[in-house]
Design a protein around this motif. Structure first.
Motif, mmCIF file in Angstrom:
data_model
loop_
_atom_site.group_PDB
_atom_site.id
_atom_site.type_symbol
_atom_site.label_atom_id
_atom_site.label_comp_id
_atom_site.label_asym_id
_atom_site.label_seq_id
_atom_site.Cartn_x
_atom_site.Cartn_y
_atom_site.Cartn_z
ATOM 1 N N ARG A 193 0.850 -1.190 0.000
ATOM 2 C CA ARG A 193 0.000 0.000 0.000
ATOM 3 C C ARG A 193 0.887 1.241 0.000
ATOM 4 O O ARG A 193 1.994 1.215 0.553
ATOM 5 C CB ARG A 193 -0.894 0.018 1.256
ATOM 6 N N GLU A 204 -0.546 6.201 3.067
ATOM 7 C CA GLU A 204 -1.677 5.637 3.816
ATOM 8 C C GLU A 204 -1.254 4.938 5.101
ATOM 9 O O GLU A 204 -2.100 4.587 5.923
ATOM 10 C CB GLU A 204 -2.426 4.615 2.929
ATOM 11 N N ARG A 239 -2.408 6.265 8.671
ATOM 12 C CA ARG A 239 -3.853 6.137 8.875
ATOM 13 C C ARG A 239 -4.239 4.678 9.109
ATOM 14 O O ARG A 239 -5.032 4.361 10.011
ATOM 15 C CB ARG A 239 -4.575 6.682 7.641
ATOM 16 N N MET A 240 -3.663 3.771 8.344
ATOM 17 C CA MET A 240 -3.973 2.350 8.515
ATOM 18 C C MET A 240 -3.599 1.863 9.913
ATOM 19 O O MET A 240 -4.368 1.155 10.571
ATOM 20 C CB MET A 240 -3.238 1.524 7.455
ATOM 21 N N ASP A 281 -9.748 0.378 6.243
ATOM 22 C CA ASP A 281 -8.897 1.010 5.226
ATOM 23 C C ASP A 281 -9.152 0.424 3.833
ATOM 24 O O ASP A 281 -8.692 0.980 2.837
ATOM 25 C CB ASP A 281 -7.426 0.841 5.596
#
Lengths: 190, 190
Positions: free
Chosen positions: A150, A154, A157-158, B103
């Motif tokens: 990913r 991100e 946040r994950m 997510d």
DNA sequence: GAGTGCATGTAAAGTGTTACATGATTAC
DNA sequence: GTAATCATGTAACACTTTACATGCACTC
């Protein structure tokens, strides 16, 4: 149905064998979900037949094992399930029922039941808190696997979202501990 | 086993028919436990065969119904069960799993799931709080039945203990609401 | 007489747990 | 060689849910 979606969620991180999955879901791991191996192997077969995952025979050293990967339809099914609100199952907590009838037993007996419960929940809370911290620090193998496919933007946040789940488990355990302590007080009153 | 002990606990208040029990345990009542009628009637048969309860045919108006009473062995079994600490079943919360993978879906979709959950838990919390208050005021039919065959000196304590159970359910629901609200905030972060 | 509530069941299917069973490989 | 770990299953049972089924009594 749930066990299948939970398995899909794990396989989204990376392909795994049935054995690896049984380790992850064993009661001792105390992850968000637990399931005995007798449930996992048949579920994998069913899911493969449904096209949600694909199994591949892999040779590791002298060992052969079937490693399952999530397929596109499997990922679609997972996303669909995650985005759907499922009504909570009816509460069915044995301790609540016991507590409801604590007036039928000696206060000392009832207090022992609550004390054991507090110890159990404290362990659960500590476990959840520790796991939450590890996730926030991106310090678990499974999370690192997920992040690796990913975009870096991100990642934070994950990690925060996943840590939040275990923080919530800890919060619930602590609420129940506070409740049990109040129960100990009530049992002493005339 | 649990359903049997829950039934024993209810029958300790007063003898009841299978039909009355199905009403009390129906999902809509949202009591501490729920069970469909298809589970209750066979359980009553089993318990009668085990000598924990006795059934008596009663004529009410033109209606015949079997009213079950708790027996001495039944009460002993109930007390024994109440005084034993039963380890909590492994957590198996679908929403926790969904949140773990938020997510993978659009934030708006995840937020809708949490919003629906909050509404559901708010209803549960209000219901539990209201029931707790009713118990504290000794304002439920079942509690009055129980108090009627217990010394007046114990009444306040009994009401407080029972009210505390539902207060605890409300506290857990509120903890989960706070968790979900925090989840809504996290979903908006980059 | 029609509908609602009282009253009691059975059947089938899904989900989950415990126990049983087997065999190969790696580490000591 | 022997024990632990890897690896995969089956069988039996317990629990729960959904659905199907029946029939009488009371109210409108």
């Amino acid at each position: 149905m749930s066990i299948q979606h939970v398995l899909l969620g794990v396989l989204e991180a990376r392909p795994m064998s049935g054995y690896e999955l049984t380790q992850l879901f064993s009661a001792s791991t105390r992850w968000v979900w637990s399931a005995p191996q007798s449930q996992i192997y048949p579920a994998l077969k069913t899911m493969e037949a449904a096209g949600l995952i694909t199994g591949e025979q892999l040779q590791t050293g002298g060992r052969v094992r079937t490693v399952y990967s999530i397929t596109e339809p499997g990922l679609a099914e997972l996303r669909q399930w995650i985005g759907t609100a499922h009504p909570s199952p009816p509460s069915r907590d044995a301790l609540d029922v016991q507590a409801l009838y604590f007036d039928l037993v000696e206060p000392a007996v009832a207090k022992r039941v609550l004390t054991e419960f507090i110890a159990e929940q404290q362990a659960a809370a500590e476990h959840a808190t520790a796991h939450s911290a590890r996730l926030l620090a991106k310090d678990t193998e499974l999370l690192r696997e997920r992040l690796s496919h990913r975009p870096a933007a991100e990642h934070d946040r994950m990690a925060r979202l996943k840590a939040h789940v275990f923080a919530g488990q800890a919060a619930v355990a602590e609420a129940r501990i506070a409740w049990a302590r109040e129960g100990l007080r009530l049992l002493d009153e005339a």
